[in-house]
Enzyme design. Sequence first.
Site, PDB file in Angstrom:
ATOM      1  N   THR A 128       0.822  -1.216   0.000  1.00  0.00           N
ATOM      2  CA  THR A 128       0.000   0.000   0.000  1.00  0.00           C
ATOM      3  C   THR A 128       0.857   1.269   0.000  1.00  0.00           C
ATOM      4  O   THR A 128       2.016   1.253   0.434  1.00  0.00           O
ATOM      5  CB  THR A 128      -0.893  -0.016   1.267  1.00  0.00           C
ATOM      6  OG1 THR A 128      -1.433   1.272   1.479  1.00  0.00           O
ATOM      7  CG2 THR A 128      -0.098  -0.384   2.517  1.00  0.00           C
ATOM      8  N   ASP A 129       0.238   2.377  -0.434  1.00  0.00           N
ATOM      9  CA  ASP A 129       0.927   3.675  -0.359  1.00  0.00           C
ATOM     10  C   ASP A 129       0.947   4.199   1.080  1.00  0.00           C
ATOM     11  O   ASP A 129       1.662   5.156   1.382  1.00  0.00           O
ATOM     12  CB  ASP A 129       0.270   4.702  -1.289  1.00  0.00           C
ATOM     13  CG  ASP A 129      -1.198   4.968  -0.965  1.00  0.00           C
ATOM     14  OD1 ASP A 129      -1.774   4.260  -0.116  1.00  0.00           O
ATOM     15  OD2 ASP A 129      -1.771   5.893  -1.571  1.00  0.00           O
ATOM     16  N   GLU A 130       0.166   3.562   1.966  1.00  0.00           N
ATOM     17  CA  GLU A 130       0.092   4.072   3.345  1.00  0.00           C
ATOM     18  C   GLU A 130       1.418   3.915   4.089  1.00  0.00           C
ATOM     19  O   GLU A 130       1.634   4.556   5.112  1.00  0.00           O
ATOM     20  CB  GLU A 130      -1.056   3.400   4.109  1.00  0.00           C
ATOM     21  CG  GLU A 130      -2.382   3.645   3.421  1.00  0.00           C
ATOM     22  CD  GLU A 130      -3.605   3.239   4.222  1.00  0.00           C
ATOM     23  OE1 GLU A 130      -3.537   3.212   5.454  1.00  0.00           O
ATOM     24  OE2 GLU A 130      -4.630   2.951   3.585  1.00  0.00           O
ATOM     25  N   TYR A 154      -1.651  -0.734  10.946  1.00  0.00           N
ATOM     26  CA  TYR A 154      -1.792  -1.384   9.629  1.00  0.00           C
ATOM     27  C   TYR A 154      -0.606  -1.015   8.735  1.00  0.00           C
ATOM     28  O   TYR A 154       0.090  -1.894   8.212  1.00  0.00           O
ATOM     29  CB  TYR A 154      -3.112  -0.964   8.954  1.00  0.00           C
ATOM     30  CG  TYR A 154      -3.142  -1.284   7.469  1.00  0.00           C
ATOM     31  CD1 TYR A 154      -3.157  -2.614   7.024  1.00  0.00           C
ATOM     32  CD2 TYR A 154      -3.147  -0.276   6.497  1.00  0.00           C
ATOM     33  CE1 TYR A 154      -3.169  -2.923   5.665  1.00  0.00           C
ATOM     34  CE2 TYR A 154      -3.156  -0.572   5.148  1.00  0.00           C
ATOM     35  CZ  TYR A 154      -3.168  -1.895   4.729  1.00  0.00           C
ATOM     36  OH  TYR A 154      -3.163  -2.201   3.381  1.00  0.00           O
ATOM     37  N   LYS A 158       2.461  -3.338   7.223  1.00  0.00           N
ATOM     38  CA  LYS A 158       2.723  -3.500   5.787  1.00  0.00           C
ATOM     39  C   LYS A 158       4.155  -3.032   5.465  1.00  0.00           C
ATOM     40  O   LYS A 158       4.849  -3.634   4.646  1.00  0.00           O
ATOM     41  CB  LYS A 158       1.713  -2.705   4.948  1.00  0.00           C
ATOM     42  CG  LYS A 158       0.297  -3.235   4.988  1.00  0.00           C
ATOM     43  CD  LYS A 158       0.124  -4.643   4.433  1.00  0.00           C
ATOM     44  CE  LYS A 158       0.354  -4.752   2.949  1.00  0.00           C
ATOM     45  NZ  LYS A 158       0.036  -6.120   2.445  1.00  0.00           N
TER      46      LYS A 158
HETATM   47  P1  NAD Z   1      -9.114  -8.020   2.032  1.00  0.00           P
HETATM   48  O1  NAD Z   1      -9.125  -7.762   3.495  1.00  0.00           O
HETATM   49  O2  NAD Z   1     -10.353  -7.775   1.245  1.00  0.00           O
HETATM   50  O3  NAD Z   1      -8.695  -9.545   1.762  1.00  0.00           O
HETATM   51  C1  NAD Z   1      -7.664 -10.173   2.452  1.00  0.00           C
HETATM   52  C2  NAD Z   1      -7.750 -11.668   2.184  1.00  0.00           C
HETATM   53  O4  NAD Z   1      -6.668 -12.302   2.857  1.00  0.00           O
HETATM   54  C3  NAD Z   1      -9.035 -12.318   2.716  1.00  0.00           C
HETATM   55  O5  NAD Z   1      -9.558 -13.197   1.745  1.00  0.00           O
HETATM   56  C4  NAD Z   1      -8.579 -13.062   3.961  1.00  0.00           C
HETATM   57  O6  NAD Z   1      -9.365 -14.204   4.251  1.00  0.00           O
HETATM   58  C5  NAD Z   1      -7.157 -13.423   3.588  1.00  0.00           C
HETATM   59  N1  NAD Z   1      -6.325 -13.577   4.785  1.00  0.00           N
HETATM   60  C6  NAD Z   1      -6.198 -12.684   5.815  1.00  0.00           C
HETATM   61  N2  NAD Z   1      -5.371 -13.158   6.748  1.00  0.00           N
HETATM   62  C7  NAD Z   1      -4.933 -14.369   6.303  1.00  0.00           C
HETATM   63  C8  NAD Z   1      -4.042 -15.329   6.832  1.00  0.00           C
HETATM   64  N3  NAD Z   1      -3.417 -15.138   7.997  1.00  0.00           N
HETATM   65  N4  NAD Z   1      -3.810 -16.450   6.111  1.00  0.00           N
HETATM   66  C9  NAD Z   1      -4.436 -16.652   4.924  1.00  0.00           C
HETATM   67  N5  NAD Z   1      -5.305 -15.764   4.374  1.00  0.00           N
HETATM   68  C10 NAD Z   1      -5.547 -14.647   5.061  1.00  0.00           C
HETATM   69  O7  NAD Z   1      -7.888  -7.177   1.481  1.00  0.00           O
HETATM   70  P2  NAD Z   1      -7.734  -6.427   0.076  1.00  0.00           P
HETATM   71  O8  NAD Z   1      -8.357  -5.087   0.187  1.00  0.00           O
HETATM   72  O9  NAD Z   1      -8.124  -7.342  -1.009  1.00  0.00           O
HETATM   73  O10 NAD Z   1      -6.157  -6.215   0.055  1.00  0.00           O
HETATM   74  C11 NAD Z   1      -5.301  -7.187  -0.513  1.00  0.00           C
HETATM   75  C12 NAD Z   1      -3.868  -6.715  -0.357  1.00  0.00           C
HETATM   76  O11 NAD Z   1      -3.694  -5.477  -1.017  1.00  0.00           O
HETATM   77  C13 NAD Z   1      -3.461  -6.477   1.099  1.00  0.00           C
HETATM   78  O12 NAD Z   1      -2.149  -6.929   1.263  1.00  0.00           O
HETATM   79  C14 NAD Z   1      -3.540  -4.965   1.256  1.00  0.00           C
HETATM   80  O13 NAD Z   1      -2.620  -4.523   2.233  1.00  0.00           O
HETATM   81  C15 NAD Z   1      -3.157  -4.509  -0.130  1.00  0.00           C
HETATM   82  N6  NAD Z   1      -3.697  -3.211  -0.553  1.00  0.00           N
HETATM   83  C16 NAD Z   1      -5.041  -2.965  -0.432  1.00  0.00           C
HETATM   84  C17 NAD Z   1      -5.543  -1.749  -0.881  1.00  0.00           C
HETATM   85  C18 NAD Z   1      -7.018  -1.453  -0.809  1.00  0.00           C
HETATM   86  O14 NAD Z   1      -7.408  -0.298  -1.062  1.00  0.00           O
HETATM   87  N7  NAD Z   1      -7.879  -2.398  -0.530  1.00  0.00           N
HETATM   88  C19 NAD Z   1      -4.688  -0.787  -1.425  1.00  0.00           C
HETATM   89  C20 NAD Z   1      -3.322  -1.089  -1.547  1.00  0.00           C
HETATM   90  C21 NAD Z   1      -2.852  -2.310  -1.106  1.00  0.00           C
END
Ligand code: NAD
Length: 329
Positions: A128-130, A154, A158
């Site tokens: 993430t950009d955070e 969070y 990350k």
């Molecule tokens: P999300 O919370 O919707 O999904 C996370 C998934 O990971 C879920 O299916 C969950 O069951 C699984 N999970 C969580 N803990 C686990 C564990 N210990 N073992 C196995 N599976 C596990 O998240 P998202 O929004 O789809 O984000 C996905 C990735 O992208 C993350 O790494 C997040 O930091 C990154 N990200 C998200 C955003 C955003 O805006 N949503 C932006 C930039 C980066």
Amino acid sequence: MSKQKILVTGGFGFIGSNFIKMLNNKYEIFVIDSLTYAANLNNVDSDKVSKHFNVNISNEKALVDIFSEVHPDKVIHFAAESHVDRSISAPDTFIETNILGTYSLLKASLNYYDENKIRNFLFIHVSTDEVFGSLELGEKSFNENTQYKPNSPYSASKAASDHLVRSFNKTYKLPSTLLNCSNNFGPNQYEEKLIPLVINKALNRLKIPIYGNGEQIRDWIFVEDFCEAILMVLEKNMINEKFNIGANNEIRNIDLVEKICCILDEMEPLGEGKKYSNLIQFVEDRKGHDFRYSINSEKIRKNLDWKPNWNFNDALKFTIKHYLDKFEK
Ligand code: NAD
């Protein structure tokens, strides 16, 4: 030609499921997902996934077995605890999954890579950009060289995971790439996140909470555009790289919420001249709330010829229509 095997962690969450949807039948897909509250099996067509391992990424022994069974060509690491508010009230699982889980996954990946020396192996770390902290108005957007200054548990977790990926790349030569993306929106997002939250509250005629004065700025990208970027990184096998990804859509939270309300006024009118924006209610600010995120994505645009395909307003309307269609009246 045999299919490339892709091991996707967190494939039943928001971005992971949108990514899997985009993969065509050149790829065989395997998912590791422990199905936390944020996952939904219905996010992915069952025939797209060869096997789902309901395993926690902190379970290194299980991961080692999965690698020997699947023999993946690429690993795309989405699995994480992803909600900032939860990281403030209960940080433990963020440390366990985002830091220790990523560490276990890296160890299992390295063990597999060293034993098998897979040609064109790649570990893509989705971040993430955070991790870069918060900007003031007028400050330059985050680029790949911006110093890490995470503010929430969070973003700190990350950031730690990004550093671990980098260290495995530099020290042990694990072929990996790091992607730092701005706020995603689109179908399949768990309803605690801002855009689905606002839509759900509005459709249920409940107060729409906005933190503080609503002036915080986020830089939004439609999830398909981010997934296209990940796919490009995968297909071009961009090892040992770091890319920032964003779509230049900075908007204040209050303006975004009002925009959603206006679109809903058109798509699902309340009648009697009522407006969804009347449901907006300012609530106590999030602790340590970052003021502004802004991504400079020149590097991936120049090096990979990637650009976002979706116009922000069209993507927002598409997303609202998606949640509206799923809404049970
Ligand atoms: P999300 O919370 O919707 O999904 C996370 C998934 O990971 C879920 O299916 C969950 O069951 C699984 N999970 C969580 N803990 C686990 C564990 N210990 N073992 C196995 N599976 C596990 O998240 P998202 O929004 O789809 O984000 C996905 C990735 O992208 C993350 O790494 C997040 O930091 C990154 N990200 C998200 C955003 C955003 O805006 N949503 C932006 C930039 C980066």
